[in-house]
Design a protein around this motif. Structure first.
Motif, mmCIF file in Angstrom:
data_model
loop_
_atom_site.group_PDB
_atom_site.id
_atom_site.type_symbol
_atom_site.label_atom_id
_atom_site.label_comp_id
_atom_site.label_asym_id
_atom_site.label_seq_id
_atom_site.Cartn_x
_atom_site.Cartn_y
_atom_site.Cartn_z
ATOM 1 N N UNK A 167 36.987 47.672 30.625
ATOM 2 C CA UNK A 167 36.221 46.871 31.583
ATOM 3 C C UNK A 167 37.044 45.757 32.220
ATOM 4 N N UNK A 168 38.098 45.292 31.516
ATOM 5 C CA UNK A 168 38.911 44.193 32.051
ATOM 6 C C UNK A 168 39.898 44.672 33.112
ATOM 7 N N UNK A 169 40.107 45.997 33.203
ATOM 8 C CA UNK A 169 41.101 46.461 34.171
ATOM 9 C C UNK A 169 40.521 47.478 35.167
ATOM 10 N N UNK A 170 40.315 48.746 34.759
ATOM 11 C CA UNK A 170 40.013 49.773 35.753
ATOM 12 C C UNK A 170 38.633 50.415 35.647
ATOM 13 N N UNK A 171 37.801 49.997 34.687
ATOM 14 C CA UNK A 171 36.536 50.698 34.472
ATOM 15 C C UNK A 171 35.678 50.802 35.743
ATOM 16 N N UNK A 172 35.604 49.720 36.523
ATOM 17 C CA UNK A 172 34.726 49.711 37.684
ATOM 18 C C UNK A 172 35.258 50.443 38.910
ATOM 19 N N UNK A 173 36.474 50.998 38.810
ATOM 20 C CA UNK A 173 37.097 51.593 40.005
ATOM 21 C C UNK A 173 36.687 53.056 40.204
ATOM 22 N N UNK A 174 36.800 53.525 41.460
ATOM 23 C CA UNK A 174 36.622 54.942 41.750
ATOM 24 C C UNK A 174 37.857 55.704 41.260
ATOM 25 N N UNK A 175 37.780 57.045 41.151
ATOM 26 C CA UNK A 175 38.915 57.814 40.664
ATOM 27 C C UNK A 175 40.190 57.615 41.493
ATOM 28 N N UNK A 176 40.102 57.698 42.845
ATOM 29 C CA UNK A 176 41.340 57.474 43.613
ATOM 30 C C UNK A 176 41.952 56.091 43.353
ATOM 31 N N UNK A 177 41.107 55.068 43.248
ATOM 32 C CA UNK A 177 41.633 53.732 42.971
ATOM 33 C C UNK A 177 42.244 53.659 41.576
ATOM 34 N N UNK A 178 41.623 54.343 40.602
ATOM 35 C CA UNK A 178 42.200 54.406 39.259
ATOM 36 C C UNK A 178 43.591 55.038 39.297
ATOM 37 N N UNK A 179 43.683 56.148 40.069
ATOM 38 C CA UNK A 179 44.951 56.871 40.172
ATOM 39 C C UNK A 179 46.036 55.987 40.781
ATOM 40 N N UNK A 231 46.555 45.080 38.160
ATOM 41 C CA UNK A 231 45.499 44.868 37.170
ATOM 42 C C UNK A 231 45.995 43.847 36.148
ATOM 43 N N UNK A 232 45.082 43.274 35.402
ATOM 44 C CA UNK A 232 45.436 42.197 34.474
ATOM 45 C C UNK A 232 46.361 42.690 33.369
ATOM 46 N N UNK A 233 47.516 41.992 33.188
ATOM 47 C CA UNK A 233 48.455 42.400 32.146
ATOM 48 C C UNK A 233 47.984 42.032 30.760
ATOM 49 N N UNK A 234 47.366 40.865 30.650
ATOM 50 C CA UNK A 234 47.018 40.367 29.318
ATOM 51 C C UNK A 234 45.779 41.064 28.766
ATOM 52 N N UNK A 235 45.036 41.766 29.624
ATOM 53 C CA UNK A 235 43.834 42.434 29.137
ATOM 54 C C UNK A 235 43.984 43.953 29.058
ATOM 55 N N UNK A 236 45.200 44.437 29.215
ATOM 56 C CA UNK A 236 45.441 45.885 29.082
ATOM 57 C C UNK A 236 45.199 46.355 27.653
ATOM 58 N N UNK A 237 45.054 47.675 27.494
ATOM 59 C CA UNK A 237 44.963 48.276 26.160
ATOM 60 C C UNK A 237 46.319 48.131 25.460
#
Ligand SMILES: [K+]
Ligand SMILES: [K+]
Lengths: 449, 449
Positions: free
Chosen positions: A256-268, A286-292
């Motif tokens: 949720x802190x990085x890519x959860x809300x994005x569409x597939x193309x934006x994720x890619x 995307x946020x570096x400190x909140x990555x997995x």
């Protein structure tokens, strides 16, 4: 490679040249004209900024977009371009302009700066390199302007286009968007992200490789056109970029802190961008400190590896990693020599790669140790991240850069410098020119793992 | 080193042997008699525990002191002793007892298990090794009893003395003190800490080195008695232990969570202990998760490095690190060969070291990636720490072991196994015996960092 004359060695000239440009830049930046507030800036901060610019790192203690005046930003942009292309190209142009012939010593220095194999055609090399650089940067700047002008108006849009094209191509990672947030605020603009990512990849591969690719396309004989070096560098780079993209896509998909809300193309696109930028651009979408944890590990590993030799990138280099990987594969296959695409590598090449890799580890360990004393309250992860970022001249941070103590700033400046000039180059410069010793000791045996 | 017979390779026998002991131990531990509650224990947890014991790691999902019955603890103690001494020593004793001669094949397996150079005297080797082991363990157990009996009474005191002497000598890191707190509760007992630390150092150096030291003392010619291997291993070990002690002394001196409240002698002993235990014992006398960043880095680096070959320790081994460091020094000095104490190392030795080091990195990266998917909520630092701890068969943790998911437990069990048997051994076992290829490719050139 060792010269017997009493003159300065290429290593030393290269090392001193970079240092001179940094000090000149730092002096200009400390003047009142360079800051928005019109005040003098402390030399400690300007040394850090100038080192970060010349070494195309992108770590900043003062917000590039908000603290510096347009003059200050232009100084930074020029420092980036000098650092990216190397001051050697500049001195060559100067030499061409004034019609002077380039001396052998000057040629040797250039050879070191670009890590090429022979002296032939260094001048035409540099001339083509500049043509290539300015073409790519110009084209990218125009594409970026189509996005920035609607956002910021004509004047600022053009300026932002040029600045970010240079910053991305040189893998500098400086941005003007303000508030230390890099390009996270525009991470759904596919055109900007893809343009920056392509610039970073083109710049990070090194001009020499591109020249061979062009030659291959022109003569329609790609297989013959590509040197072993280019093959290795392209292979490792492709594996890293696409492997990394896959890791980010999988691991940040539901974060949720990085890519959860994005569409597939934006994720890619954001995964591709995140995989590209730690080697060694330093923008983040995307946020570096909140990555997995996996995302962070890949980012840190990529920062240490960096780009390819003779490029605008830092780190231990893709070729160093490639040599070690091919050595591992050869040992597993029971071979005596390191085999790469139907060639074997000399022992000295492999040993040199070992030395570069280990020097990198030593520098990072020392850096973390020094920062550990001085940054009370910073976590292990933040400190390791910051030091790897400096060594790989990446510029990503988990947010501790602006609050660094003086000792840490000096330490990171030194690490950026070592990462850019090359740890081995610096060590060899300090060591001076040792005479070749021909004693060969008898063989000894050692047990391993 | 490659055998042309159709029989199982030494690598395979070694790998299968370890696996058999693990499965037998796991089965015994899953029985009701092994737990305090008298219930069956899930096979997943007992496989993890048995692997941790046989691979002398010390990571535990169930508290050794509180969950297991005395029978269960004895099973664990025996698994540790088997793992520490190697099942090969056991099978040799068996062979000696029943009067059978040891076949060449059996000798070759032992050679692999102990990494010695030739077949001669393997049996007497094993016999002396057992004598040495039991003497050291026995003496240490008595010293520990002098401390434990006053604390826990005669019966429990004797039992604790024996268990912890074996656990420390074998670098296992299992303890019976309860609540997953290792020896932090008795970190002001200098006798216990120093006895454990000495056991760890003695066990971690490898029996072969000690045999040479004894031989040197007996014949009063230490210089001739020590092989190149022993010199390198002792040098690297001394640098690591005392360098580490210094780092902990400096960085934990004022850390309120670890050593601030201690007297200077206690600080010194705890620093020495903290420097000793990550390679690869796994006891901790101060909190791991609250250490300074520098302390954590040193701990993690030491876990990756591990002990010496032919010892009870895991990791990539001190000799591997030594070879890489001496290669770096030789490159910096402009030498063509890796020079070590007046000898040069063969290219294949250096390449093998590169392979072991890189395999270690690959295993750790894969481990972190797998755990990153499965351990939601765990931080990057906790996961990296856990994986390094498993690979180095160390057993230190930042607290996530008991709550691990099934996939992570299996992954860490595999990593412990790889770390103990040796990544290269496993890879070569899987690869089978490739025929030697005599094709030598032409030399190619590559650019480095
Ligand atoms: K950068
Ligand atoms: K252990």
């Amino acid at each position: 490679m060792r010269i017997k004359k009493k003159t300065l060695s290429p290593f030393k000239i290269l090392a001193i040249g970079f240092a001179t440009v940094i000090f000149t830049g730092a002096t200009l930046l400390s003047l009142p004209i360079s800051s928005v507030s019109g005040q003098f800036t402390s030399f400690l901060d300007t040394i850090f900024t100038a080192t970060s610019a010349v070494c195309v790192t992108g770590l900043v203690v003062l917000d590039t977009g908000l603290y510096w005046s347009t003059f200050g930003q232009l100084v930074i942009m020029i420092l980036i371009e000098i650092g990216g292309l190397g001051f050697m190209a500049m001195s060559t142009i100067f030499a061409i302009l004034v019609g002077k012939k380039i001396t052998l010593k000057e040629r040797l220095v250039m050879q070191e700066a670009y890590n090429t194999f022979n002296l032939q055609g260094v001048i035409s090399h540099v001339r083509y390199m500049l043509l290539f650089t300015f073409s790519v940067q110009g084209l990218a700047a125009i594409i970026l302007m189509t996005q920035f002008i609607p956002m910021y108006g004509v004047g600022k849009g053009i300026y932002f286009g040029i600045f970010h094209a240079i910053s991305a191509f040189c893998n500098a990672g400086f941005d003007l968007l303000g508030n230390f947030t890099s390009v996270t605020v525009i991470n759904t603009n596919v055109v900007v992200l893809m343009t920056l990512a392509m610039l970073i990849n083109i710049g990070g591969l090194g001009y020499m490789v591109w020249r061979e690719i062009f030659s291959g396309i022109t003569h329609k004989k790609m297989k013959n056109a590509l040197s072993l070096h280019s093959k290795v560098v392209i292979t490792i780079s492709l594996i890293l970029v696409f492997g990394g993209t896959l890791v980010f896509l999988i691991f940040e998909w539901n974060n949720p802190a990085t890519m959860q809300g994005m569409s597939f193309p934006h994720k890619l696109v954001n995964s591709f961008f995140s995989s590209t930028t730690p080697r060694t651009a330093g923008f983040n979408s995307i946020s570096n400190s909140e990555m997995s944890p996996a995302g962070k590990l890949v980012t840190m590993a990529f920062m240490f590896i960096g780009g390819s030799p003779g490029s605008t990138a830092g780190g231990v280099k893709t070729s160093t990693l490639g040599i070690l990987i091919f050595t591992l594969i050869s040992v597993l296959r029971g071979r005596d020599e390191t085999e790469v695409f139907g060639r074997h590598l000399s022992q000295s090449t492999v040993y040199r790669a070992v030395a570069v890799f280990l020097m990198g580890i030593v520098i990072v360990v020392l850096g973390v140790t020094v920062l550990s004393i001085n940054e009370v309250g910073a976590t292990f992860e933040q400190i390791l991240y910051e030091v790897l970022s400096a060594f790989g001249t990446v510029g990503l941070t988990q947010g501790i850069t602006p609050g660094l103590t003086a000792v840490s700033k000096i330490t990171l400046s030194t690490i950026m410098y070592l990462g850019r000039v090359g740890p081995l180059t610096v060590m060899l410069a300090l060591a001076g020119q040792k005479q070749k010793v021909n004693i060969k000791y008898p063989e000894g045996k050692l047990l391993i793992g």
